[in-house]
Design a protein around this motif. Structure first.
Motif, short mmCIF file in Angstrom:
data_model
loop_
_atom_site.label_atom_id
_atom_site.label_comp_id
_atom_site.label_asym_id
_atom_site.label_seq_id
_atom_site.Cartn_x
_atom_site.Cartn_y
_atom_site.Cartn_z
N ARG A 1 -8.27 4.93 0.68
CA ARG A 1 -9.06 4.01 1.52
C ARG A 1 -9.66 4.71 2.72
NH1 ARG A 1 -5.07 -1.33 1.64
NH2 ARG A 1 -4.70 -1.37 -0.60
N VAL B 1 -2.56 -8.39 16.70
CA VAL B 1 -3.38 -8.61 15.50
C VAL B 1 -2.54 -9.12 14.33
CG1 VAL B 1 -5.25 -7.00 16.05
CG2 VAL B 1 -3.34 -6.19 14.70
N VAL B 2 -1.30 -8.70 14.26
CA VAL B 2 -0.44 -9.13 13.16
C VAL B 2 -0.03 -10.60 13.30
CG1 VAL B 2 1.89 -8.83 12.22
CG2 VAL B 2 0.40 -6.87 12.49
N ASP B 3 0.13 -11.04 14.52
CA ASP B 3 0.60 -12.41 14.78
C ASP B 3 -0.53 -13.43 14.74
OD1 ASP B 3 2.61 -14.24 15.25
OD2 ASP B 3 2.30 -14.19 17.41
N LEU C 1 -1.13 -3.96 18.10
CA LEU C 1 -0.64 -4.22 16.73
C LEU C 1 0.10 -5.54 16.67
CD1 LEU C 1 -0.21 -3.25 13.81
CD2 LEU C 1 1.80 -2.00 14.59
N MET D 1 0.85 -1.19 0.00
CA MET D 1 0.00 0.00 0.00
C MET D 1 0.88 1.24 0.00
SD MET D 1 -3.13 0.95 2.59
CE MET D 1 -2.25 0.96 4.13
N SER E 1 -3.85 -3.34 6.98
CA SER E 1 -2.97 -3.70 5.87
C SER E 1 -1.89 -4.67 6.34
CB SER E 1 -2.36 -2.42 5.30
OG SER E 1 -1.50 -2.73 4.24
N LEU E 2 -1.27 -4.37 7.47
CA LEU E 2 -0.22 -5.24 8.02
C LEU E 2 -0.78 -6.59 8.43
CD1 LEU E 2 1.69 -2.53 10.05
CD2 LEU E 2 2.53 -3.71 8.02
N CYS E 3 -2.00 -6.55 8.93
CA CYS E 3 -2.69 -7.76 9.34
C CYS E 3 -2.85 -8.73 8.16
CB CYS E 3 -4.08 -7.36 9.83
SG CYS E 3 -4.61 -8.26 11.23
N ARG E 4 -3.10 -8.17 6.98
CA ARG E 4 -3.22 -8.99 5.77
C ARG E 4 -1.85 -9.39 5.22
NH1 ARG E 4 -7.01 -4.81 4.42
NH2 ARG E 4 -5.39 -3.79 3.18
N GLU F 1 0.23 -7.19 4.08
CA GLU F 1 0.57 -6.22 3.03
C GLU F 1 1.48 -5.13 3.59
OE1 GLU F 1 -1.85 -3.13 0.06
OE2 GLU F 1 -2.91 -4.17 1.64
#
Lengths: 91, 93
Positions: free
Chosen positions: A9, A88-90, A85, A1, B35-38, B40
């Motif tokens: 967005r 959710v990322v993990d 963060l 992105m 975005s990071l979650c996906r 990306e």
């Protein structure tokens, strides 16, 4: 992105124009760079924090010529992801 | 610096209200997170890049007790600052 995609967005979600949103994105990141420049840190709840870290002076080498060069101490921007963060990322 | 100071600066520099500016900042941070979650990456020219990296499981050690412990494989966010940002922080801009 990219930044343009980010602004696009976000604009769709909050009913501001893409241009207004891009201005806000720019100010947000300018705030962070300016704060770190002043030696301040930025804490964004749920997202993370930005601060500077010091790097000691060290001897480096020019990879082309093999000459030893002195690299002075410097500061580098550092981002630490916040708990939310990280989680959710993990997932 | 905290979010409220960023929101105030946005309201000062534009004709956007503080309420709307805060909504926008929250939405921006949410979008970055999603975005990071996906998985990306987010590439912000001059500022830097946020990306997700896969870390392998490895053996770590509890620094307090010295016991070995398995650190499971995980995904972490990495931020690589851009040249402009690095230069600004060092006063080279």
């Amino acid at each position: 992105m990219t930044k343009a995609e980010l602004a696009g967005r976000v604009a769709d979600k909050i009913h501001l124009t893409k241009k207004q949103t891009e201005t806000i994105v720019n100010i947000l990141f300018a705030c962070i760079t300016d704060a770190l420049k002043e030696g301040d840190k930025v804490e964004l709840r749920g997202f993370g924090s930005f601060r500077t870290r010091s790097r000691n002076a060290r001897e480096g080498r020019n990879p082309k010529t093999g000459d030893t060069v002195q690299i002075p101490s410097k500061k580098v921007p550092f981002f630490k992801a916040g708990k939310e963060l990280r989680e959710v990322v993990d997932r | 610096m905290r979010k409220v100071e960023i929101v105030n600066r946005i309201a000062d520099e534009t004709d956007i209200t503080k309420v709307k500016a805060e909504e926008a900042v929250d939405a921006i941070l949410d979008e970055l997170k999603e975005s990071l979650c996906r998985g990306e990456s987010v590439v912000l020219r001059r500022f830097g890049t946020f990306q997700v990296r896969e870390k392998h499981a490895r053996l770590g050690r509890n620094p307090k007790t010295g016991e070995e412990a398995e650190i499971p494989a995980r995904r972490v966010v990495r931020f690589k600052s851009g040249k402009f940002f690095k230069d600004v922080v060092n006063g080279d801009d």
